[in-house]
Design an enzyme around this catalytic site. Sequence first.
Site, PDB file in Angstrom:
ATOM      1  N   CYS A  43       0.920  -1.280   0.099  1.00  0.00           N
ATOM      2  CA  CYS A  43      -0.165  -0.038  -0.100  1.00  0.00           C
ATOM      3  C   CYS A  43       0.858   1.356  -0.078  1.00  0.00           C
ATOM      4  O   CYS A  43       0.512   2.302  -0.681  1.00  0.00           O
ATOM      5  CB  CYS A  43      -0.799   0.006   1.106  1.00  0.00           C
ATOM      6  SG  CYS A  43      -2.066   1.280   1.183  1.00  0.00           S
ATOM      7  N   CYS A  48      -1.637   1.591  -2.825  1.00  0.00           N
ATOM      8  CA  CYS A  48      -2.435   2.828  -2.476  1.00  0.00           C
ATOM      9  C   CYS A  48      -2.122   4.084  -2.610  1.00  0.00           C
ATOM     10  O   CYS A  48      -2.589   4.939  -3.230  1.00  0.00           O
ATOM     11  CB  CYS A  48      -3.388   2.588  -1.152  1.00  0.00           C
ATOM     12  SG  CYS A  48      -3.616   0.708  -0.826  1.00  0.00           S
ATOM     13  N   LYS A  51      -0.406   5.527  -5.787  1.00  0.00           N
ATOM     14  CA  LYS A  51      -1.358   5.389  -7.061  1.00  0.00           C
ATOM     15  C   LYS A  51      -2.186   6.744  -6.850  1.00  0.00           C
ATOM     16  O   LYS A  51      -2.829   7.219  -7.742  1.00  0.00           O
ATOM     17  CB  LYS A  51      -2.151   4.088  -6.778  1.00  0.00           C
ATOM     18  CG  LYS A  51      -3.429   3.990  -7.997  1.00  0.00           C
ATOM     19  CD  LYS A  51      -4.296   2.906  -7.290  1.00  0.00           C
ATOM     20  CE  LYS A  51      -4.895   3.109  -5.899  1.00  0.00           C
ATOM     21  NZ  LYS A  51      -5.866   2.045  -5.417  1.00  0.00           N
ATOM     22  N   TYR A 177      -9.461  -3.429 -10.434  1.00  0.00           N
ATOM     23  CA  TYR A 177      -9.477  -2.013 -10.115  1.00  0.00           C
ATOM     24  C   TYR A 177      -8.090  -1.233 -10.315  1.00  0.00           C
ATOM     25  O   TYR A 177      -8.095  -0.036 -10.854  1.00  0.00           O
ATOM     26  CB  TYR A 177      -9.802  -1.830  -8.704  1.00  0.00           C
ATOM     27  CG  TYR A 177      -8.796  -2.319  -7.682  1.00  0.00           C
ATOM     28  CD1 TYR A 177      -7.715  -1.569  -7.136  1.00  0.00           C
ATOM     29  CD2 TYR A 177      -8.709  -3.555  -7.399  1.00  0.00           C
ATOM     30  CE1 TYR A 177      -6.806  -1.986  -6.372  1.00  0.00           C
ATOM     31  CE2 TYR A 177      -7.955  -4.216  -6.566  1.00  0.00           C
ATOM     32  CZ  TYR A 177      -7.022  -3.599  -5.769  1.00  0.00           C
ATOM     33  OH  TYR A 177      -5.942  -3.926  -5.163  1.00  0.00           O
ATOM     34  N   GLU A 181      -7.815   2.063 -13.008  1.00  0.00           N
ATOM     35  CA  GLU A 181      -6.959   3.234 -12.388  1.00  0.00           C
ATOM     36  C   GLU A 181      -5.972   3.612 -13.234  1.00  0.00           C
ATOM     37  O   GLU A 181      -5.719   4.588 -13.335  1.00  0.00           O
ATOM     38  CB  GLU A 181      -6.651   2.797 -10.919  1.00  0.00           C
ATOM     39  CG  GLU A 181      -7.767   2.554  -9.885  1.00  0.00           C
ATOM     40  CD  GLU A 181      -7.546   2.166  -8.774  1.00  0.00           C
ATOM     41  OE1 GLU A 181      -8.086   2.231  -7.771  1.00  0.00           O
ATOM     42  OE2 GLU A 181      -6.366   1.515  -8.604  1.00  0.00           O
ATOM     43  N   HIS A 435     -27.070  21.010   0.482  1.00  0.00           N
ATOM     44  CA  HIS A 435     -27.456  21.697  -1.022  1.00  0.00           C
ATOM     45  C   HIS A 435     -26.494  22.837  -1.042  1.00  0.00           C
ATOM     46  O   HIS A 435     -26.204  23.814  -0.413  1.00  0.00           O
ATOM     47  CB  HIS A 435     -28.803  22.250  -1.146  1.00  0.00           C
ATOM     48  CG  HIS A 435     -29.313  22.679  -2.514  1.00  0.00           C
ATOM     49  ND1 HIS A 435     -29.478  21.745  -3.611  1.00  0.00           N
ATOM     50  CD2 HIS A 435     -29.431  23.789  -2.879  1.00  0.00           C
ATOM     51  CE1 HIS A 435     -29.582  22.396  -4.571  1.00  0.00           C
ATOM     52  NE2 HIS A 435     -29.748  23.627  -4.370  1.00  0.00           N
ATOM     53  N   GLU A 440     -26.467  14.893  -1.974  1.00  0.00           N
ATOM     54  CA  GLU A 440     -27.862  15.151  -1.562  1.00  0.00           C
ATOM     55  C   GLU A 440     -28.728  14.390  -2.332  1.00  0.00           C
ATOM     56  O   GLU A 440     -29.867  13.930  -1.880  1.00  0.00           O
ATOM     57  CB  GLU A 440     -28.148  16.728  -1.505  1.00  0.00           C
ATOM     58  CG  GLU A 440     -28.365  17.134  -3.056  1.00  0.00           C
ATOM     59  CD  GLU A 440     -28.838  18.449  -2.948  1.00  0.00           C
ATOM     60  OE1 GLU A 440     -29.806  18.911  -2.284  1.00  0.00           O
ATOM     61  OE2 GLU A 440     -28.014  19.431  -3.792  1.00  0.00           O
TER      62      GLU A 440
END
Length: 458
Positions: A43, A48, A51, A177, A181, A435, A440
Amino acid sequence: MSKFDYDLFVIGAGSGGVRAARMSAGMGARVAIAEDRYLGGTCVNVGCVPKKLFVYASHFREDFHDAAGYGWTVGDTAFDWKTLVANKDTEISRLNGVYERLLHNAGVELFNARATVLDPNTIQVGNKKVTAERILVATGGWPTVPDFPGNEHVISSNEVFSLDTLPKRAIVVGGGYIAVEFAGIFNGLGVETIQMYRGPLFLRGFDADVRSFLHEEMQKKGVDVRFNANIAEVEKTDSGLLARLEDGTTVETDLILYATGRHPNTANLGLEDAGVKLAKNGAVVVDEDFQTNVPSIYALGDVIHRVALTPVAIAEGMVFSHNTYKGENRKMDYRDIPTAVFSQPSIGTVGLSETEARDKYGEIDIYRSSFRPMKHTLSGGEERTLIKMIVDRASDRVVGFHMVGPEAGEITQGIGVAFKAGATKADFDATIGIHPTSAEEFVTMREAVPEAPAQAAE
């Protein structure tokens, strides 16, 4: 006094191993840890963290374009790959130091050497033999590159973070993934990018709407996505690499990145000689307490091939430590784990896909919204966002949540808390929206989409 040198010896200083080592030492155990590559594991060093830094870098080209709609004039721009790599390396070195200090401050003895298991309580670490009451294997995973003619000319995700130069053309092979990516990263940095996947649609296991929506968005951004395509042979030429596909066609490129999966990193650890049972793919077989068939040997993280996510390995390390050295009876809960894919646009997901929900609950309601984010009303960007909620009709509980769009991972983290709390659709409806935000939409969707035939298998 113990007859062993240590109460616990951890092999592998990645996220799971370091957490288990630190926590166990904090609970009074005498702990040592060995790492022969880099502190922090995949990682921190080749996963992670770098990346995500590369994803940030690749977004700026769109940001410069979008700025014009808001009145900004951006002058000539240029990208320097070597600067990005150097700055990334500086950050990784800082994190390596953080891990070393964490271990030192916890009282864990660190061996910067390769460790192998000699027997249920003995470890060869460098040129030294040590003993431990318990051994914890946390050696993670390793990229898998298939065997085919010319595969010595391709690279894996381990090497992509330290390329000397950025290629002008690249092929990314894979449908997981990591593949999506890096297709987005290369494309965002101006590389002519092709993504190839041998199946009909990438991201198998994700919700079908998410998969097809991301495909459309990636194509809009310029990634040449080719399904039902696979490389049979790679030849090095004077001008780069020549990929011969299984259908007989050829593609010229400068770099081929294989992101076709990872396998448990158990080779040459001595586990078989010590009697530890391994699965066919090399994964260490453990029970719910992470104990192998050899009572003194445990394993956790990617090496057990359950859920290959850094936070999962950390959580497993906590369960192991609390149970082993505090006498607790914790169990790892693998249900409803939120996750993100840093594709472009990004994915956030927690819970079941539509197909999984239909199989489990039968009657479900689907709430779906696709819209152009407010930012792009002035930027002129064509990117769209998808939001999808899946509700068990009988209980009104939200059992699946999926998003494709900016900051999907950040938003999904909060949704993950609601999932663990058992939130119903009525709970979402009763929550006031913020908002104007994309998030939302989660609390304003009132009408379920009309019933449709069940989706194809995911």
